[in-house]
Enzyme design. Structure first.
Site, PDB file in Angstrom:
ATOM      1  N   GLU A 215       0.815  -1.207   0.000  1.00  0.00           N
ATOM      2  CA  GLU A 215       0.000   0.000   0.000  1.00  0.00           C
ATOM      3  C   GLU A 215       0.851   1.260   0.000  1.00  0.00           C
ATOM      4  O   GLU A 215       1.960   1.275   0.540  1.00  0.00           O
ATOM      5  CB  GLU A 215      -0.950  -0.021   1.207  1.00  0.00           C
TER       6      GLU A 215
ATOM      7  N   CYS B 226       3.587   8.468   1.367  1.00  0.00           N
ATOM      8  CA  CYS B 226       4.140   7.457   2.279  1.00  0.00           C
ATOM      9  C   CYS B 226       4.264   6.149   1.502  1.00  0.00           C
ATOM     10  O   CYS B 226       3.263   5.587   1.061  1.00  0.00           O
ATOM     11  CB  CYS B 226       3.180   7.313   3.465  1.00  0.00           C
TER      12      CYS B 226
ATOM     13  N   CYS C  94       6.570  -7.309   6.841  1.00  0.00           N
ATOM     14  CA  CYS C  94       7.769  -6.899   7.591  1.00  0.00           C
ATOM     15  C   CYS C  94       8.214  -8.079   8.433  1.00  0.00           C
ATOM     16  O   CYS C  94       7.379  -8.770   9.009  1.00  0.00           O
ATOM     17  CB  CYS C  94       7.430  -5.696   8.484  1.00  0.00           C
TER      18      CYS C  94
ATOM     19  N   CYS D  13       6.837  -5.653  15.742  1.00  0.00           N
ATOM     20  CA  CYS D  13       6.483  -4.650  16.738  1.00  0.00           C
ATOM     21  C   CYS D  13       5.028  -4.916  17.125  1.00  0.00           C
ATOM     22  O   CYS D  13       4.175  -5.105  16.246  1.00  0.00           O
ATOM     23  CB  CYS D  13       6.660  -3.250  16.172  1.00  0.00           C
TER      24      CYS D  13
ATOM     25  N   CYS E 106       1.961  -2.871  15.694  1.00  0.00           N
ATOM     26  CA  CYS E 106       1.913  -2.581  14.246  1.00  0.00           C
ATOM     27  C   CYS E 106       1.256  -3.717  13.483  1.00  0.00           C
ATOM     28  O   CYS E 106       1.643  -4.877  13.636  1.00  0.00           O
ATOM     29  CB  CYS E 106       3.333  -2.363  13.729  1.00  0.00           C
TER      30      CYS E 106
ATOM     31  N   GLU F  53      10.528  -2.684   6.818  1.00  0.00           N
ATOM     32  CA  GLU F  53      11.665  -2.038   7.476  1.00  0.00           C
ATOM     33  C   GLU F  53      12.662  -1.670   6.366  1.00  0.00           C
ATOM     34  O   GLU F  53      13.352  -2.545   5.833  1.00  0.00           O
ATOM     35  CB  GLU F  53      12.286  -2.998   8.502  1.00  0.00           C
TER      36      GLU F  53
ATOM     37  N   LEU G  67      10.997   5.191  18.085  1.00  0.00           N
ATOM     38  CA  LEU G  67      11.532   4.976  19.434  1.00  0.00           C
ATOM     39  C   LEU G  67      10.497   4.295  20.338  1.00  0.00           C
ATOM     40  O   LEU G  67      10.720   3.186  20.815  1.00  0.00           O
ATOM     41  CB  LEU G  67      11.983   6.324  20.014  1.00  0.00           C
TER      42      LEU G  67
ATOM     43  N   CYS H 247      -0.855   5.493  10.104  1.00  0.00           N
ATOM     44  CA  CYS H 247       0.349   4.732  10.460  1.00  0.00           C
ATOM     45  C   CYS H 247      -0.013   3.400  11.092  1.00  0.00           C
ATOM     46  O   CYS H 247      -0.830   3.349  12.007  1.00  0.00           O
ATOM     47  CB  CYS H 247       1.160   5.474  11.519  1.00  0.00           C
TER      48      CYS H 247
HETATM   49  N1  SAH Z   1       9.402  -0.086   9.670  1.00  0.00           N
HETATM   50  C1  SAH Z   1       9.648   1.285   9.779  1.00  0.00           C
HETATM   51  C2  SAH Z   1       8.792   2.153   8.901  1.00  0.00           C
HETATM   52  C3  SAH Z   1       7.332   1.787   8.817  1.00  0.00           C
HETATM   53  S1  SAH Z   1       6.332   2.062  10.218  1.00  0.00           S
HETATM   54  C4  SAH Z   1       9.571   1.728  11.210  1.00  0.00           C
HETATM   55  O1  SAH Z   1       9.124   0.946  12.049  1.00  0.00           O
HETATM   56  O2  SAH Z   1       9.981   2.842  11.487  1.00  0.00           O
HETATM   57  C5  SAH Z   1       6.068   3.820  10.220  1.00  0.00           C
HETATM   58  C6  SAH Z   1       5.727   4.382  11.604  1.00  0.00           C
HETATM   59  O3  SAH Z   1       4.399   4.005  12.016  1.00  0.00           O
HETATM   60  C7  SAH Z   1       6.647   3.856  12.688  1.00  0.00           C
HETATM   61  O4  SAH Z   1       7.043   4.877  13.562  1.00  0.00           O
HETATM   62  C8  SAH Z   1       5.786   2.855  13.380  1.00  0.00           C
HETATM   63  O5  SAH Z   1       6.266   2.586  14.645  1.00  0.00           O
HETATM   64  C9  SAH Z   1       4.433   3.549  13.362  1.00  0.00           C
HETATM   65  N2  SAH Z   1       3.311   2.666  13.645  1.00  0.00           N
HETATM   66  C10 SAH Z   1       3.218   1.339  13.408  1.00  0.00           C
HETATM   67  N3  SAH Z   1       2.013   0.878  13.811  1.00  0.00           N
HETATM   68  C11 SAH Z   1       1.340   1.931  14.310  1.00  0.00           C
HETATM   69  C12 SAH Z   1       0.019   2.087  14.840  1.00  0.00           C
HETATM   70  N4  SAH Z   1      -0.820   1.068  14.927  1.00  0.00           N
HETATM   71  N5  SAH Z   1      -0.361   3.317  15.236  1.00  0.00           N
HETATM   72  C13 SAH Z   1       0.477   4.365  15.116  1.00  0.00           C
HETATM   73  N6  SAH Z   1       1.725   4.277  14.594  1.00  0.00           N
HETATM   74  C14 SAH Z   1       2.154   3.077  14.204  1.00  0.00           C
HETATM   75 FE1  SF4 Z   2       7.937  -3.512  10.818  1.00  0.00          FE
HETATM   76 FE2  SF4 Z   2       7.988  -0.863  11.327  1.00  0.00          FE
HETATM   77 FE3  SF4 Z   2       5.767  -2.315  11.760  1.00  0.00          FE
HETATM   78 FE4  SF4 Z   2       7.869  -2.634  13.343  1.00  0.00          FE
HETATM   79  S1  SF4 Z   2       6.634  -0.755  13.108  1.00  0.00           S
HETATM   80  S2  SF4 Z   2       6.625  -4.286  12.451  1.00  0.00           S
HETATM   81  S3  SF4 Z   2       9.564  -2.381  11.902  1.00  0.00           S
HETATM   82  S4  SF4 Z   2       6.727  -1.928   9.789  1.00  0.00           S
END
Ligand code: SAH
Ligand code: SF4
Length: 388
Positions: free
Chosen positions: A110, A123, A130, A134, A137, A195, A249, A368
């Protein structure tokens, strides 16, 4: 004039044509050489192709009227300029657009476009799914994972520009909510699926192409790579790509970060901070963005806020508080708005301006961390319909 190539061998008819989008200049030269274009012409032809592809957004060779007709035909026989296929396009009430794209092997990713009055942010995704998990996510819950090619990464920018009419002389099909300026995509963030530092070479090649001043011309200052903290790749990214950096972070203590962002067990916070401090070119004008997702009763206490500003004290930083975007089955809730405001106040008082990222496109699951959910739901309902 003689034919540029020997007759095409039979097996070439079944192998798919290569897409030129995402190839750099030396690779284009090589392809032209393969077609029999003499060396002395290659430079000029590459320049022409480059401009047609990246300045004017050509999707076919026929348009390239300054290239000899015969060569255009030969190019068309062997190559394409196609973009990933759009499966669905959704437009949010706030103007955010989300495209579900199907790649050549049927896998899906997407891309999200977020227009504002004076800018437009795209974006883009770097992987299908991935490999990291996390816990907050949704992308991390997907099993199928592969790296996107440079062509598929650049292709997302091309396709978005097609759809919003962001090429010279083009007009958008639906102008609702687009920014006022001449350019509709002013910023690109690698914050979609995947990632990006685990797909280093392809993402770097794509960023170099996106930043090329004679092509797509997005300055490196307007491209941001977001990483969960692949520490050894951060200095290399600085040297080879030099874009802006964002760090996911989300926690200021290792015990909690180990849980939320499990890659922290490999590269803990202190190592991550060292890599950030050493990122090339940091200054007040070029700061690292620290992303912090607001999870109710998990990481949103005032003590956490104070620890956050303390942790970042010596780094030129921006703080981005992201209200948690829910997805089906998520084990967290978004912090209460009141708590986000209190947290933001601590951050604000420490000198960080407007730290809360307003969620965009939530109604189309484009915010996000929500990417992929809508398409999964849709497929589930399609399956149901098919078995009914
Ligand atoms: N993998 C990379 C880039 C993609 S995620 C990374 O983790 O940085 C992009 C951003 O969205 C990251 O900061 C991630 O932590 C955040 N994110 C992921 N799931 C989320 C959610 N459910 N609500 C808000 N932010 C989220
Ligand atoms: Fe992957 Fe970023 Fe989602 Fe973590 S937050 S699972 S690194 S896409």
């Amino acid at each position: 004039m003689t034919a540029l190539m020997d007759p095409v061998p039979l097996h070439a008819e079944i192998s798919p044509k290569e897409c030129l989008v995402g190839l750099d200049r030396p690779a284009l030269s090589e392809r032209l050489a393969g077609l029999g274009v003499p060396e002395r012409q290659q430079r000029m032809r590459v320049r022409q192709l480059w401009s047609w592809i990246y300045v004017r957004g050509a999707t076919n060779f026929e348009r390239m009227t300054d290239i000899a007709k015969e060569l255009r035909g030969t190019l068309d026989t062997h190559f394409t300029l196609t973009r990933p296929e759009i499966v669905t396009e959704q437009v949010s009430v706030d103007g955010t657009r989300k495209w579900l794209l199907r790649l050549d092997d049927g896998k899906e990713v997407e891309t999200v476009y977020i227009p504002e009055e004076d800018r437009g942010t795209l974006c883009i995704s770097s992987q299908v799914g991935c490999t990291l998990n996390c816990t907050f996510c949704h992308t991390g819950t997907q099993r199928l994972v592969r790296n996107l090619t440079a062509s598929e990464i650049v292709g997302q920018i091309m396709l978005a520009r097609d759809r919003i009419g962001d090429w010279p002389g083009a007009a958008p099909e639906d102008p609702t909510g687009l920014p006022n300026g001449e350019r509709k995509i002013t910023n690109v963030v690698l914050m979609g699926m995947g990632e990006p530092l685990y797909n280093f070479d392809n993402v770097r090649d794509a960023c170099v192409i996106a930043a090329d001043g004679e092509g797509l011309s997005l300055s490196k200052r307007r491209i941001t790579l977001s990483t969960s903290g692949i520490v050894p790749e951060i200095p290399r990214w600085g040297e080879e790509a030099g874009t802006m950096l964002a760090i996911s972070l989300h926690a200021v203590r290792d015990a909690l970060r180990d849980e939320l962002v499990p890659i922290n067990k490999k590269w803990p916070i202190a190592d991550l901070m060292d890599a950030c401090r050493a990122y090339p070119g940091l200054s007040n004008a070029k700061r690292i963005t620290f992303e912090y997702v607001m999870l109710k009763d998990v990481n949103d206490s005032i003590a956490d806020a104070k620890a956050l500003v303390k942790l970042l004290a010596k780094i030129p930083a921006k703080i981005n508080l992201i209200p948690f975007n829910p997805w089906p089955g998520a084990p967290y809730e978004c912090s209460d708005w009141e708590q986000i405001e209190k947290f933001a106040e601590v951050v604000n008082r420490a000198g960080y301006a407007s730290p809360v990222r307003s969620p965009r496109g939530r109604d189309i699951m484009a915010a996000c961390g929500q990417l992929k959910s809508a398409s999964l739901k849709q497929r589930a309902s399609e399956r149901l319909a098919a078995t009914a």
